[in-house]
Write a protein that holds these residues in place. Sequence first.
Motif, mmCIF file in Angstrom:
data_model
loop_
_atom_site.group_PDB
_atom_site.id
_atom_site.type_symbol
_atom_site.label_atom_id
_atom_site.label_comp_id
_atom_site.label_asym_id
_atom_site.label_seq_id
_atom_site.Cartn_x
_atom_site.Cartn_y
_atom_site.Cartn_z
ATOM 1 N N VAL A 86 -3.252 0.693 -15.867
ATOM 2 C CA VAL A 86 -2.263 -0.025 -16.711
ATOM 3 C C VAL A 86 -1.829 -1.432 -16.626
ATOM 4 O O VAL A 86 -1.751 -1.935 -15.264
ATOM 5 C CB VAL A 86 -0.859 0.998 -16.646
ATOM 6 C CG1 VAL A 86 0.279 0.045 -17.570
ATOM 7 C CG2 VAL A 86 -1.045 2.342 -16.890
ATOM 8 N N PHE A 138 4.684 -0.571 -17.389
ATOM 9 C CA PHE A 138 4.361 0.448 -18.105
ATOM 10 C C PHE A 138 4.980 0.374 -19.682
ATOM 11 O O PHE A 138 4.255 0.459 -20.823
ATOM 12 C CB PHE A 138 4.812 1.587 -17.705
ATOM 13 C CG PHE A 138 3.644 2.444 -16.844
ATOM 14 C CD1 PHE A 138 2.664 3.227 -17.353
ATOM 15 C CD2 PHE A 138 4.124 2.473 -15.486
ATOM 16 C CE1 PHE A 138 1.773 4.093 -16.723
ATOM 17 C CE2 PHE A 138 3.084 3.159 -14.648
ATOM 18 C CZ PHE A 138 1.923 3.836 -15.284
ATOM 19 N N ARG A 150 2.786 -0.129 -22.967
ATOM 20 C CA ARG A 150 3.077 0.564 -24.118
ATOM 21 C C ARG A 150 3.401 -0.141 -25.537
ATOM 22 O O ARG A 150 2.858 0.210 -26.558
ATOM 23 C CB ARG A 150 4.398 1.871 -23.943
ATOM 24 C CG ARG A 150 3.968 2.802 -23.245
ATOM 25 C CD ARG A 150 5.170 3.948 -23.192
ATOM 26 N NE ARG A 150 6.573 3.327 -22.866
ATOM 27 C CZ ARG A 150 6.987 3.491 -21.544
ATOM 28 N NH1 ARG A 150 6.079 3.833 -20.499
ATOM 29 N NH2 ARG A 150 8.192 2.886 -21.552
#
Length: 168
Positions: A10, A153, A157
């Motif tokens: 990520v 994260f 996203r």
Amino acid sequence: MNTLPVPDGVHFSAHLPLAWHGVLQQSTFEATRYLAVLAEFESISDERSHAQDALHAKLDLMLLWTAKNASHTLPAAKEVMIGLETIVWRDSAALPLGAHGALALSLSHILPFSLQLPAEIISCVVSEQGYVLTARLLLQEEALRDWFERTVFRNHRRLVHAGRGAQA
């Protein structure tokens, strides 16, 4: 422009204020609290009452004014690639491999703050525009590591959702 190497896992890319400091000058507590406040600041909660919304609006305004007054000390913005364990950026100056210090960066244009994260330089490669540097983050305290991972994260996203919207 050459793109920066993409870290495993990520990650997100951005143009953010970033500088290397030879010495960490910020407490882990301060860095952890900033990441927690940034997460709350960027969240939209449907669970708040009207009174809570009014209180949060006042606190948000106070935070924005404080950040605005302190943002004159932010380093110059650079192209960065932020992963869970590494940060890669382009710079005009080289840094020695194995150097320990701190990456000072601001993760929000809206709530600017010079967050310092302990790090070690693990790569310095000559490029057309100077150097591409990679630092491994040395986040020993669990709370700081947890809030930093949440931040990565959340930004990852956001970019994935923006990419899906652009494809539609």
